[in-house]
Design a protein around this motif. Structure first.
Motif, PDB file in Angstrom:
ATOM      1  N   MET A 151      -3.472  12.330  -9.049  1.00 48.11           N
ATOM      2  CA  MET A 151      -3.258  11.849 -10.445  1.00 48.11           C
ATOM      3  C   MET A 151      -2.676  10.448 -10.398  1.00 48.11           C
ATOM      4  SD  MET A 151      -3.001  12.636 -13.937  1.00 48.11           S
ATOM      5  CE  MET A 151      -3.949  14.075 -13.657  1.00 48.11           C
ATOM      6  N   PRO A 152      -3.316   9.473 -11.016  1.00 47.86           N
ATOM      7  CA  PRO A 152      -2.798   8.108 -10.958  1.00 47.86           C
ATOM      8  C   PRO A 152      -1.526   7.970 -11.785  1.00 47.86           C
ATOM      9  CG  PRO A 152      -4.676   8.235 -12.446  1.00 47.86           C
ATOM     10  CD  PRO A 152      -4.472   9.604 -11.902  1.00 47.86           C
ATOM     11  N   SER A 153      -0.622   7.205 -11.278  1.00 47.79           N
ATOM     12  CA  SER A 153       0.626   6.996 -12.012  1.00 47.79           C
ATOM     13  C   SER A 153       0.558   5.667 -12.732  1.00 47.79           C
ATOM     14  CB  SER A 153       1.800   6.994 -11.034  1.00 47.79           C
ATOM     15  OG  SER A 153       2.894   6.352 -11.627  1.00 47.79           O
ATOM     16  N   THR A 163       2.801   8.123 -24.090  1.00 40.48           N
ATOM     17  CA  THR A 163       4.029   7.611 -23.505  1.00 40.48           C
ATOM     18  C   THR A 163       4.089   6.128 -23.796  1.00 40.48           C
ATOM     19  OG1 THR A 163       3.467   8.980 -21.614  1.00 40.48           O
ATOM     20  CG2 THR A 163       5.398   7.597 -21.382  1.00 40.48           C
ATOM     21  N   GLY A 164       5.248   5.653 -24.188  1.00 37.56           N
ATOM     22  CA  GLY A 164       5.306   4.216 -24.428  1.00 37.56           C
ATOM     23  C   GLY A 164       6.672   3.773 -24.885  1.00 37.56           C
ATOM     24  N   PRO A 165       6.838   2.472 -25.072  1.00 36.68           N
ATOM     25  CA  PRO A 165       8.111   1.946 -25.558  1.00 36.68           C
ATOM     26  C   PRO A 165       8.388   2.512 -26.955  1.00 36.68           C
ATOM     27  CG  PRO A 165       6.623   0.183 -24.869  1.00 36.68           C
ATOM     28  CD  PRO A 165       5.831   1.433 -24.879  1.00 36.68           C
ATOM     29  N   ILE A 173       8.329  12.539 -12.319  1.00 41.43           N
ATOM     30  CA  ILE A 173       7.555  13.779 -12.391  1.00 41.43           C
ATOM     31  C   ILE A 173       6.083  13.433 -12.254  1.00 41.43           C
ATOM     32  CG2 ILE A 173       6.929  15.740 -13.846  1.00 41.43           C
ATOM     33  CD1 ILE A 173       9.664  15.659 -15.041  1.00 41.43           C
ATOM     34  N   GLN A 174       5.438  14.073 -11.310  1.00 44.00           N
ATOM     35  CA  GLN A 174       4.034  13.793 -11.050  1.00 44.00           C
ATOM     36  C   GLN A 174       3.197  15.061 -11.188  1.00 44.00           C
ATOM     37  OE1 GLN A 174       2.466  10.902 -10.306  1.00 44.00           O
ATOM     38  NE2 GLN A 174       4.355   9.707 -10.468  1.00 44.00           N
ATOM     39  N   ASP A 175       2.270  15.036 -12.110  1.00 44.35           N
ATOM     40  CA  ASP A 175       1.263  16.082 -12.224  1.00 44.35           C
ATOM     41  C   ASP A 175       1.877  17.485 -12.221  1.00 44.35           C
ATOM     42  OD1 ASP A 175      -1.382  16.730 -12.571  1.00 44.35           O
ATOM     43  OD2 ASP A 175      -1.702  17.103 -10.433  1.00 44.35           O
ATOM     44  N   VAL A 193       0.978  32.246 -19.627  1.00 42.85           N
ATOM     45  CA  VAL A 193       1.144  31.089 -20.498  1.00 42.85           C
ATOM     46  C   VAL A 193       1.148  29.828 -19.655  1.00 42.85           C
ATOM     47  CG1 VAL A 193       2.656  29.971 -22.174  1.00 42.85           C
ATOM     48  CG2 VAL A 193       2.534  32.460 -22.096  1.00 42.85           C
ATOM     49  N   ALA A 194       0.289  28.889 -20.006  1.00 47.51           N
ATOM     50  CA  ALA A 194       0.316  27.583 -19.331  1.00 47.51           C
ATOM     51  C   ALA A 194       1.324  26.724 -20.076  1.00 47.51           C
ATOM     52  CB  ALA A 194      -1.061  26.949 -19.361  1.00 47.51           C
ATOM     53  N   ALA A 195       2.568  26.740 -19.591  1.00 49.55           N
ATOM     54  CA  ALA A 195       3.642  26.061 -20.317  1.00 49.55           C
ATOM     55  C   ALA A 195       3.521  24.547 -20.185  1.00 49.55           C
ATOM     56  CB  ALA A 195       4.991  26.538 -19.809  1.00 49.55           C
ATOM     57  N   LEU A 196       3.148  24.081 -19.018  1.00 45.77           N
ATOM     58  CA  LEU A 196       2.975  22.647 -18.800  1.00 45.77           C
ATOM     59  C   LEU A 196       1.675  22.423 -18.029  1.00 45.77           C
ATOM     60  CD1 LEU A 196       6.570  21.600 -17.628  1.00 45.77           C
ATOM     61  CD2 LEU A 196       5.562  21.242 -19.873  1.00 45.77           C
ATOM     62  N   SER A 197       0.940  21.390 -18.393  1.00 49.79           N
ATOM     63  CA  SER A 197      -0.305  21.085 -17.693  1.00 49.79           C
ATOM     64  C   SER A 197      -0.351  19.603 -17.340  1.00 49.79           C
ATOM     65  CB  SER A 197      -1.510  21.444 -18.565  1.00 49.79           C
ATOM     66  OG  SER A 197      -1.414  22.765 -19.043  1.00 49.79           O
ATOM     67  N   ASN A 198      -0.262  19.307 -16.066  1.00 53.60           N
ATOM     68  CA  ASN A 198      -0.384  17.945 -15.548  1.00 53.60           C
ATOM     69  C   ASN A 198       0.516  16.938 -16.262  1.00 53.60           C
ATOM     70  OD1 ASN A 198      -3.389  19.250 -15.978  1.00 53.60           O
ATOM     71  ND2 ASN A 198      -2.956  18.655 -13.856  1.00 53.60           N
ATOM     72  N   VAL A 199       1.801  17.239 -16.272  1.00 51.40           N
ATOM     73  CA  VAL A 199       2.762  16.336 -16.918  1.00 51.40           C
ATOM     74  C   VAL A 199       3.247  15.297 -15.907  1.00 51.40           C
ATOM     75  CG1 VAL A 199       5.077  16.198 -17.923  1.00 51.40           C
ATOM     76  CG2 VAL A 199       3.504  18.019 -18.622  1.00 51.40           C
ATOM     77  N   SER A 200       3.185  14.042 -16.278  1.00 51.56           N
ATOM     78  CA  SER A 200       3.719  12.974 -15.428  1.00 51.56           C
ATOM     79  C   SER A 200       4.516  12.001 -16.279  1.00 51.56           C
ATOM     80  CB  SER A 200       2.581  12.185 -14.759  1.00 51.56           C
ATOM     81  OG  SER A 200       1.766  13.021 -13.989  1.00 51.56           O
ATOM     82  N   PHE A 201       5.735  11.715 -15.875  1.00 52.72           N
ATOM     83  CA  PHE A 201       6.491  10.618 -16.488  1.00 52.72           C
ATOM     84  C   PHE A 201       7.718  10.346 -15.628  1.00 52.72           C
ATOM     85  CE2 PHE A 201       8.578  14.248 -18.421  1.00 52.72           C
ATOM     86  CZ  PHE A 201       9.912  13.882 -18.479  1.00 52.72           C
ATOM     87  N   SER A 202       8.429   9.277 -15.920  1.00 53.63           N
ATOM     88  CA  SER A 202       9.573   8.940 -15.082  1.00 53.63           C
ATOM     89  C   SER A 202      10.746   8.462 -15.933  1.00 53.63           C
ATOM     90  CB  SER A 202       9.177   7.832 -14.098  1.00 53.63           C
ATOM     91  OG  SER A 202       8.805   6.695 -14.827  1.00 53.63           O
ATOM     92  N   VAL A 203      11.932   8.528 -15.354  1.00 55.84           N
ATOM     93  CA  VAL A 203      13.129   8.003 -16.011  1.00 55.84           C
ATOM     94  C   VAL A 203      13.872   7.139 -14.994  1.00 55.84           C
ATOM     95  CG1 VAL A 203      15.286   8.555 -17.188  1.00 55.84           C
ATOM     96  CG2 VAL A 203      13.345  10.100 -17.413  1.00 55.84           C
TER      97      VAL A 203
END
Lengths: 663, 285
Positions: free
Chosen positions: A1-3, A245-247, A17-19, A31-41
């Motif tokens: 998964m590209p970041s 995701t964004g500002p 968090i990657q994929d 239950v598919a609670a999360l599917s391919n979630v990616s983001f960072s802090v």
């Protein structure tokens, strides 16, 4: 998964968090609670994680601290300072929780142990995790309390959780979470159930933690508008997928994903913008989606949305979304414009309250709680009266008073010309109420049909007639007849509240009281229900009282507004007058704290204390919290005086603009 | 990419299969016992009080499946016929206790004030005595016989239900749907009957079966002491009482069969109650 994060950001990223996908297996369902979630802090950054309940927000928080529910199956990577939380062993996890990432829970009172003082709980934590000595831990605890805005920390350390108000408990919770100097602070719906004035104050604490200590902060909320102000970036979740995701500034002002737009338009705005409801509800995923999960509710969806899942693509550096049809027009245009209030005929007086006092006597000993202190109101058919104020100001007591559920200890209440005390059973149904908790206000073992028809039963309407009227009320709520045989626990919150409104409408009452009817609902559902209520309130056949702590929803359809503070009316007037030209300092403070989308706040009145710290003995009720207080305020009881079209209980109203200018 | 599994840490009880098994086993035992009681005349050659002139204290086998007792009455027939009395009194007594207790609990819990004070002080008086001692006293007062025994056992059990329902009602009456009913013009009786009653019975449903087992033991205990059912009427407690002297002489068959019957039935009620409890817990999660 590209970041989508650039290499520069990667270097300083704390949480990455990657994929991440989480599937929860339970007997008979999955239950598919999360599917391919990616983001960072990154350190020093405040990231908002928003979306409606069921979107997977809390699951992300649980994954970050390695506390996924039993039966979950997680894939992907939850990178934290180079390590993967999903692969940590028990010892690493113990060190990671608290010191690496710490959580502030939604219900702070539930998360604090009830039999130990909050100071003890904080000091214990400092001693165990920071290896401090008792004496130093105590000093540090005091400093921590001070840093989250707790006045008189030494005394508060000795308090038990039940002695604290909601806002104070949340502050303690933040100090507990920051106590171990975590790199990342996670706040799960930290302001749900708090008043606007407090919400702002608590959110500021998180911004403060990021700015001064360089912590990363992940703010989880269903309410994009209220957290937006303090966030650097936002991540929008829908059905377990990241849709945008964004500002923060960009996502708020010109959101590109239709769901983000729907979310923002669902939120009423104090400026008077109209709510645009999006039909439908969030689907419950059993597997990672193969199409766009929002497609069934989306106005822009095409065949591509229904057959393939959109990839996350960058719109601008740092701003990405998963949508085939990104929208571009700024959102502001869509929501601005004066709400069109139908010209209704104002008729006879249906509600008349004269100088009503309500005192809740304590069962043992003397004293009691003086919930209403001399409230006078009048309402005519076709009119809608908004009642606003912080929690604890007497809003709900006022509703109960009107409904005859509490008796006034002084003064009188008349509904449709008859004193509430002397009503017969049938007359009691002339006033109806729509409750705050949609499911809790329906009898758990009675069918929906039974619940709706209850007022008719008291009015001795025949069975055949009852069925006919129930059908009609149901049709007005756009519900299918098949729902009549269901039980409350089989309903969604939105359906249950429609049933509640149908029950209020079925007997064609003279007066309907809406007591925070949407505060327990999800944002997009809230918008749907507000639409229904606006329609109902516009009827000329009855008067409506709309009670809410959310000023924006009141502005939507009230004709007149009453601002309550500690059981007194402090300001009263036509809705636009009160909202656009507030007179009383308290009204100004409330309005100043209400979130406004994409607008910078104008100079507002800042109250100096929390509600629970202000005890009015004599004089003006607001004296303890008002920044413009004088000795006259402290000694003289303030009564309503006319200032232009509205009335306010403050003698300094004419001087206020100049005083605010100066501060 | 490697998958990470979070394995369930709790036992398999969660999915309710365990609860179901308990309910089926307990219920099964009780159904068999009830059938045996109903069909007793068809399953036995001798009547329960019929005396076989040819022999007293005959060993099991032959003419008498489980032998005869000191009076020459057929033990098998007596054990089966006694089930009618024991099960019947226990179930009826608990049913009566539930009805009376629930009504008192509803009134005390919802009306509060002096009604609550008066009713609960009466309940306090009943609960101040050990239950079996109270049962002894009441039955000594009322005397034996089917109806009196039902009343006795109901009387000592009703206070517990009153308390249970009252506690439940006191939390329920603060619920929003009760306010909703009031604003819909429902009468006090209507609120109690239509809203409070159906919603407050969940714990009663769990306790009642367990209580039936206990009621049977009380009945047997009273009869054992000679206060309940008297000879020659077939009742397990009195049969055990009569047979105790025979055991010493090695004639186990006069007291062991009624004892076993009692044990199995009480076990049936216990398993059923446990199962219901387990199911209620599973739902709450």
């Amino acid at each position: 998964m590209p970041s989508e994060t650039s290499t520069r950001e990667q270097a300083v990223t704390m949480l990455d968090i990657q994929d991440l996908s989480v599937v929860i297996h339970r007997p008979g369902r999955q239950v598919a609670a999360l599917s391919n979630v990616s983001f960072s802090v990154a350190p020093g950054e405040v990231v908002g994680l928003v979306g409606e309940s069921g979107g997977g927000k809390s699951m992300v928080a649980r994954a970050i601290v390695g506390m996924l529910p039993s039966g979950s199956h997680a894939t992907g990577r939850v990178g934290f300072d180079g390590a993967d939380v999903l692969r940590m062993d028990a010892a690493d996890l113990a060190a990671h929780r608290g010191r690496g990432a710490a959580i502030c829970f939604q219900n702070p009172r539930g998360a604090l142990s009830p039999t130990r003082t909050v100071g003890r709980q904080l000091i214990d934590r400092l001693v165990t995790h920071q290896e401090m000595t008792g004496e130093r831990a105590r000093e540090t605890a005091k400093e921590l309390f001070e840093s989250v805005g707790i006045r008189n920390p030494a005394r508060r350390l000795e308090a038990y959780p039940h002695e604290l108000s909601g806002g104070m408990a949340q502050r303690v919770m933040i100090s507990l979470a920051t106590g171990c100097a975590p790199g990342l602070l996670i706040a799960d719906e930290p302001t749900t159930g708090l008043d606007v004035t407090l919400t702002r104050e608590i959110l500021r604490q998180f911004r403060h933690a990021a700015d001064t200590d360089g912590r990363g902060v992940l703010l989880i909320s269903h309410d994009l508008a209220s957290i937006a102000e303090v966030c650097d970036r936002v991540v929008v979740l829908y059905a377990g997928t990241v849709v945008e995701t964004g500002p923060a500034a960009k996502v708020l002002r010109e959101p590109a994903h239709p769901y983000t737009r729907a979310l923002l338009r669902s939120v009423p705005d104090v400026g008077g913008g109209r709510v645009v409801a999006t039909a439908g509800g969030m689907p419950l995923m059993t597997a990672a989606p193969h199409d766009c999960p929002f497609a069934p509710r989306c106005a822009h969806a095409g065949d591509d949305c229904r057959s393939t899942r959109p990839e996350t693509t960058a719109l601008e550096p740092g701003w990405s979304l998963a949508c085939f049809h990104p929208q571009q027009a700024p959102l502001a245009e869509a929501t601005s414009g004066e709400p069109t209030k139908a010209d209704t005929r104002i008729g006879d007086v249906v509600l008349k309250i004269e100088d009503a006092h309500v005192v809740y006597r304590s069962r043992f000993g003397s004293g009691g709680h003086h919930a209403l202190r001399g409230v006078s109101l009048e309402l005519k058919t076709g009119e809608t009266l908004g009642v606003v104020g912080e929690s604890g100001c007497g809003k709900s007591t006022l509703a109960k008073l009107i409904m005859g559920l509490v008796e006034p200890s002084e003064g009188s209440v008349e509904v449709a010309g008859k004193s509430v005390k002397k009503q017969s059973r049938a007359e009691r149904t002339r006033a109806q109420m729509v409750f705050q908790d949609p499911i809790g206000s329906l009898s758990p073992r009675r069918t929906v049909g039974d619940s709706i028809a209850e007022p008719l039963r008291a009015a001795k309407v025949s069975t055949a007639e009852r069925a006919k009227k129930t059908e009609a009320a149901l049709a007005r709520m756009e519900l299918d007849g098949s729902i009549l045989t269901r039980l409350p626990h089989e309903l969604s919150g939105g359906q249950a509240q429609r049933i509640g409104i149908a029950r209020a409408l079925v007997g064609q009452p003279d007066l309907i009281v809406f007591d925070e009817p949407t505060s327990a609902l999800d944002v997009t559902v809230q918008a749907q229900i507000l639409d229904v209520i606006a329609d109902v309130a516009a009827d000329a056949g009855h008067g409506s009282v709309f009670i809410s702590h959310d000023l924006a929803t009141v502005r939507g359809f009230a004709d007149r507004v009453v601002v309550l503070y500690l059981g007194r009316v402090v300001e009263e007037g036509p809705v636009d007058e009160v909202f656009d030209r507030p007179k009383h300092p308290y009204t100004r403070a409330l309005l100043g704290s209400a979130p406004r989308l994409g607008e910078t706040r104008t100079a507002a009145v800042q109250l100096v204390k929390d509600l629970d710290e202000a005890d009015a003995a004599t004089g003006c009720a607001l004296a303890a919290r008002c920044p413009f207080v004088t000795d006259t305020c402290r000694s003289q009881e303030q009564t309503l005086q006319s200032y232009g079209e509205s009335r306010a209980a403050c003698w300094r109203v004419p001087e206020l603009p100049a005083l605010i200018e100066k501060s | 990419m490697a998958a990470i599994e979070m394995t369930p840490v709790v036992s398999v009880n969660r999915d309710g299969r365990f609860a179901k098994a308990l309910i089926y086993i307990g219920g099964g035992i009780l159904v068999v016992a009830a059938l045996a009681a109903l069909l007793a005349p068809l399953l036995t050659k001798w009547g329960p009080t019929e005396i076989d002139p040819s022999g007293t204290l005959a060993a099991p086998g032959g003419e008498h499946l489980l032998g005869t007792d000191g009076n020459g009455m057929d033990v098998w027939s007596r054990v089966l016929h006694a089930a009618r009395l024991d099960l019947g009194i226990a179930v009826l007594a608990v049913a009566l206790a539930v009805v009376v207790g629930t009504i008192l609990g509803l009134l005390a819990g919802y009306l509060g004030g002096w009604v609550d004070d008066v009713l609960m002080r009466i309940v306090d008086i009943f609960q101040a005595f050990p239950t079996f001692i109270l049962a002894l006293a009441v039955s000594a007062l009322l005397g034996g016989g089917f109806v009196n025994l039902v009343i006795t056992i109901a009387a000592v059990n009703a206070p517990a239900y009153a308390r249970l329902v009252r506690a439940e009602v006191r939390t329920l009456r603060e619920m929003q749907y009760i306010d909703a009913a009031k604003t819909s013009g429902a009468s006090t009786i209507g609120i109690m009957w239509r809203h409070l009653l159906p919603n407050s019975l969940t714990p009663v449903r769990v306790i009642a079966p367990l209580n039936c087992g206990w009621a049977m033991l009380t009945l047997a205990g009273l009869s054992f002491l000679g206060l309940g059912v008297t000879v020659p009427t077939a009742e397990w407690g009195s049969m055990i009482s009569l047979g105790t002297s025979d055991v010493v002489a090695g004639r186990w068959w006069t007291s062991v069969p009624p004892g076993l019957a009692l044990l199995v039935c009480v076990l049936g009620f216990s398993l059923l109650g446990e199962g219901l409890q387990e199911r209620a817990d599973a739902r709450r999660r």
